[in-house]
Scaffold this motif. Structure first.
Motif, PDB file in Angstrom:
ATOM      1  N   GLN A   1      46.941  21.928 -57.775  1.00 17.03           N
ATOM      2  CA  GLN A   1      47.827  21.458 -56.718  1.00 17.03           C
ATOM      3  C   GLN A   1      47.790  19.934 -56.654  1.00 17.03           C
ATOM      4  OE1 GLN A   1      47.626  23.462 -52.863  1.00 17.03           O
ATOM      5  NE2 GLN A   1      47.714  21.487 -51.835  1.00 17.03           N
ATOM      6  N   VAL A   2      48.967  19.324 -56.661  1.00 20.09           N
ATOM      7  CA  VAL A   2      49.068  17.869 -56.550  1.00 20.09           C
ATOM      8  C   VAL A   2      50.094  17.535 -55.476  1.00 20.09           C
ATOM      9  CG1 VAL A   2      49.440  15.681 -57.727  1.00 20.09           C
ATOM     10  CG2 VAL A   2      48.598  17.645 -59.026  1.00 20.09           C
ATOM     11  N   GLU A   3      49.713  16.657 -54.560  1.00 22.29           N
ATOM     12  CA  GLU A   3      50.698  16.111 -53.632  1.00 22.29           C
ATOM     13  C   GLU A   3      50.716  14.596 -53.782  1.00 22.29           C
ATOM     14  OE1 GLU A   3      48.506  15.526 -49.336  1.00 22.29           O
ATOM     15  OE2 GLU A   3      49.307  17.520 -49.775  1.00 22.29           O
ATOM     16  N   TYR A   4      51.912  14.049 -53.777  1.00 25.73           N
ATOM     17  CA  TYR A   4      52.081  12.601 -53.892  1.00 25.73           C
ATOM     18  C   TYR A   4      53.064  12.196 -52.798  1.00 25.73           C
ATOM     19  CZ  TYR A   4      52.174   8.088 -56.333  1.00 25.73           C
ATOM     20  OH  TYR A   4      52.036   6.762 -56.665  1.00 25.73           O
ATOM     21  N   LEU A   5      52.536  11.575 -51.738  1.00 25.72           N
ATOM     22  CA  LEU A   5      53.332  11.325 -50.547  1.00 25.72           C
ATOM     23  C   LEU A   5      53.429   9.837 -50.236  1.00 25.72           C
ATOM     24  CD1 LEU A   5      51.838  14.123 -48.260  1.00 25.72           C
ATOM     25  CD2 LEU A   5      53.673  14.304 -49.953  1.00 25.72           C
ATOM     26  N   GLN A   6      54.639   9.396 -49.942  1.00 24.90           N
ATOM     27  CA  GLN A   6      54.930   8.033 -49.505  1.00 24.90           C
ATOM     28  C   GLN A   6      55.917   8.105 -48.337  1.00 24.90           C
ATOM     29  OE1 GLN A   6      56.623   6.343 -53.079  1.00 24.90           O
ATOM     30  NE2 GLN A   6      54.620   5.895 -53.983  1.00 24.90           N
ATOM     31  N   ASP A   7      56.081   6.982 -47.627  1.00 20.64           N
ATOM     32  CA  ASP A   7      57.039   6.981 -46.514  1.00 20.64           C
ATOM     33  C   ASP A   7      58.051   5.842 -46.579  1.00 20.64           C
ATOM     34  OD1 ASP A   7      55.572   4.750 -45.750  1.00 20.64           O
ATOM     35  OD2 ASP A   7      54.855   5.598 -43.858  1.00 20.64           O
ATOM     36  N   TRP A   8      58.046   5.083 -47.643  1.00 23.59           N
ATOM     37  CA  TRP A   8      58.843   3.855 -47.670  1.00 23.59           C
ATOM     38  C   TRP A   8      60.349   4.100 -47.769  1.00 23.59           C
ATOM     39  CZ3 TRP A   8      61.233   1.328 -52.112  1.00 23.59           C
ATOM     40  CH2 TRP A   8      61.190   2.109 -53.280  1.00 23.59           C
ATOM     41  N   LEU A   9      60.756   5.329 -48.112  1.00 17.04           N
ATOM     42  CA  LEU A   9      62.182   5.656 -48.175  1.00 17.04           C
ATOM     43  C   LEU A   9      62.606   6.579 -47.035  1.00 17.04           C
ATOM     44  CD1 LEU A   9      62.728   6.185 -52.027  1.00 17.04           C
ATOM     45  CD2 LEU A   9      63.291   4.185 -50.634  1.00 17.04           C
ATOM     46  N   ALA A  10      61.801   6.623 -45.961  1.00 20.18           N
ATOM     47  CA  ALA A  10      62.110   7.505 -44.831  1.00 20.18           C
ATOM     48  C   ALA A  10      63.392   7.087 -44.107  1.00 20.18           C
ATOM     49  CB  ALA A  10      60.939   7.534 -43.853  1.00 20.18           C
ATOM     50  N   GLU A  11      63.817   5.845 -44.306  1.00 21.57           N
ATOM     51  CA  GLU A  11      65.085   5.359 -43.785  1.00 21.57           C
ATOM     52  C   GLU A  11      65.921   4.840 -44.956  1.00 21.57           C
ATOM     53  OE1 GLU A  11      64.293   3.765 -39.374  1.00 21.57           O
ATOM     54  OE2 GLU A  11      63.294   2.568 -40.920  1.00 21.57           O
ATOM     55  N   PRO A  12      67.231   4.706 -44.785  1.00 20.07           N
ATOM     56  CA  PRO A  12      68.104   4.284 -45.897  1.00 20.07           C
ATOM     57  C   PRO A  12      67.979   2.807 -46.222  1.00 20.07           C
ATOM     58  CG  PRO A  12      69.402   4.540 -43.907  1.00 20.07           C
ATOM     59  CD  PRO A  12      68.013   5.030 -43.568  1.00 20.07           C
ATOM     60  N   VAL A  13      66.784   2.394 -46.625  1.00 19.99           N
ATOM     61  CA  VAL A  13      66.536   0.971 -46.880  1.00 19.99           C
ATOM     62  C   VAL A  13      67.323   0.455 -48.080  1.00 19.99           C
ATOM     63  CG1 VAL A  13      64.248   0.956 -45.806  1.00 19.99           C
ATOM     64  CG2 VAL A  13      64.465   1.573 -48.221  1.00 19.99           C
ATOM     65  N   GLU A  14      67.774   1.374 -48.943  1.00 18.39           N
ATOM     66  CA  GLU A  14      68.545   0.943 -50.107  1.00 18.39           C
ATOM     67  C   GLU A  14      69.883   0.320 -49.700  1.00 18.39           C
ATOM     68  OE1 GLU A  14      69.299   5.473 -49.798  1.00 18.39           O
ATOM     69  OE2 GLU A  14      67.708   4.013 -49.364  1.00 18.39           O
ATOM     70  N   ARG A  15      70.338   0.606 -48.494  1.00 19.47           N
ATOM     71  CA  ARG A  15      71.616   0.064 -48.023  1.00 19.47           C
ATOM     72  C   ARG A  15      71.442  -1.289 -47.341  1.00 19.47           C
ATOM     73  NH1 ARG A  15      72.982   5.704 -45.062  1.00 19.47           N
ATOM     74  NH2 ARG A  15      72.347   7.009 -46.828  1.00 19.47           N
ATOM     75  N   GLY A  16      70.201  -1.728 -47.210  1.00 20.96           N
ATOM     76  CA  GLY A  16      69.935  -2.994 -46.552  1.00 20.96           C
ATOM     77  C   GLY A  16      69.477  -4.080 -47.487  1.00 20.96           C
ATOM     78  N   GLY A  17      69.656  -3.862 -48.796  1.00 19.97           N
ATOM     79  CA  GLY A  17      69.325  -4.902 -49.765  1.00 19.97           C
ATOM     80  C   GLY A  17      67.931  -4.802 -50.349  1.00 19.97           C
ATOM     81  N   GLN A  18      67.224  -3.705 -50.083  1.00 19.35           N
ATOM     82  CA  GLN A  18      65.885  -3.518 -50.666  1.00 19.35           C
ATOM     83  C   GLN A  18      66.064  -3.157 -52.141  1.00 19.35           C
ATOM     84  OE1 GLN A  18      63.332  -2.294 -52.063  1.00 19.35           O
ATOM     85  NE2 GLN A  18      61.555  -2.112 -50.734  1.00 19.35           N
ATOM     86  N   LYS A  19      65.774  -4.112 -53.022  1.00 21.02           N
ATOM     87  CA  LYS A  19      66.093  -3.946 -54.439  1.00 21.02           C
ATOM     88  C   LYS A  19      65.338  -2.795 -55.091  1.00 21.02           C
ATOM     89  CE  LYS A  19      67.429  -8.764 -55.224  1.00 21.02           C
ATOM     90  NZ  LYS A  19      67.179 -10.003 -56.012  1.00 21.02           N
ATOM     91  N   GLN A  20      64.055  -2.623 -54.743  1.00 20.24           N
ATOM     92  CA  GLN A  20      63.273  -1.537 -55.342  1.00 20.24           C
ATOM     93  C   GLN A  20      63.863  -0.181 -54.974  1.00 20.24           C
ATOM     94  OE1 GLN A  20      60.747  -1.554 -57.544  1.00 20.24           O
ATOM     95  NE2 GLN A  20      60.973  -3.763 -57.702  1.00 20.24           N
TER      96      GLN A  20
END
Length: 253
Positions: free
Chosen positions: A39-58
């Motif tokens: 079992q492997v879990e890989y969890l992040q929260d940095w995309l929990a909001e639509p940051v790609e629409r605000g100029g976040q290049k990554q």
């Protein structure tokens, strides 16, 4: 190695962590017996909001199918989880079932991936990869369960590996400590993690290139990820997307 014989090294970073390699060695030595479940879990929260629409290049290129391909979270971090599962367990996966979700409205690619795995020999596996899990930053955690014991490793506490022989208390194995055979870069008690893992892989890659230039035969015992691992990752992404699009059906790898 490629068809030309030229070394091709893939930076699957977590394979460079000493206690990940210690876990692999324990499994290979039969210390947990026949593997039953990974079992492997890989969890992040940095995309929990639509940051790609605000100029976040990554975020922007990761959320764009034209740049990122057919997979979002499953490709970005799911492949690391998949690689870790196979690297430590030594098992060959033969089928998967995937449920991919874009929880953020309007997002074109998945930001959450839940997968079941079937391995040759009868072992089963679970991968949960998510980039919309509040309260997590780089929560990569591995558990390998065998008929005679189990192992657990957490990337945010990289120097420690839990080893539990069946019917016995859990042992906390610490990098550089007694009973740990895997070599490390730093003295015990000095945290060794992400950056040192890159250094380990780069140093081993340099050694492989040097031996190649000297005409020596490839080291068959190397733990370096190669083009074969990269191909396995691409097959994993493709099968996961096809499984999801087919209604979460089993796809052979």
């Amino acid at each position: 190695m490629t068809e030309t014989g030229i070394p091709f090294i893939l930076t699957q970073t977590y394979t460079g962590y000493p206690m990940v390699r210690e876990a692999r060695a324990l499994v290979a030595a039969g210390r947990i017996g026949h593997v039953r479940h990974v079992q492997v879990e890989y969890l992040q929260d940095w995309l929990a909001e639509p940051v790609e629409r605000g100029g976040q290049k990554q975020a922007a290129w990761r959320a764009d199918p034209a740049q990122s391909g057919a997979g979002g979270c499953i490709a970005d971090i799911g492949t690391h989880a998949f690689n870790l599962a196979t690297f430590v367990s030594g098992l060959v996966p033969h089928a998967l079932l995937a449920d991919l979700t874009a929880f953020v409205p309007g997002r074109a690619l998945d930001d959450n991936a839940a997968l079941l795995l079937r391995f040759e020999g009868g072992a089963k596996g679970i991968i949960w990869a998510s980039q919309v899990a509040p309260g997590t930053k780089n929560g990569l955690r591995l558990r390998v369960v065998g008929e005679a014991g189990g192992l657990m490793w957490d990337q945010e506490h990289p120097d420690d590996l839990e080893f539990t022989p069946l019917g016995q208390p859990t042992q906390s194995l610490r990098r550089g400590g007694e009973g740990v055979a895997t070599a490390s870069r730093l003295p015990a008690g000095h945290p060794e993690g992400y950056l040192e893992a890159f250094a380990t892989l780069y140093a081993e890659a340099a050694g492989m290139v040097r031996r190649f230039r000297e005409g020596a035969k490839p080291d068959q015992a190397t733990m370096l990820p190669t083009v074969t691992d990269g191909l396995a990752g691409m097959r994993f992404i493709s099968a996961g997307v096809r499984s999801h699009e087919g209604g979460a059906v089993w796809i052979n790898l």
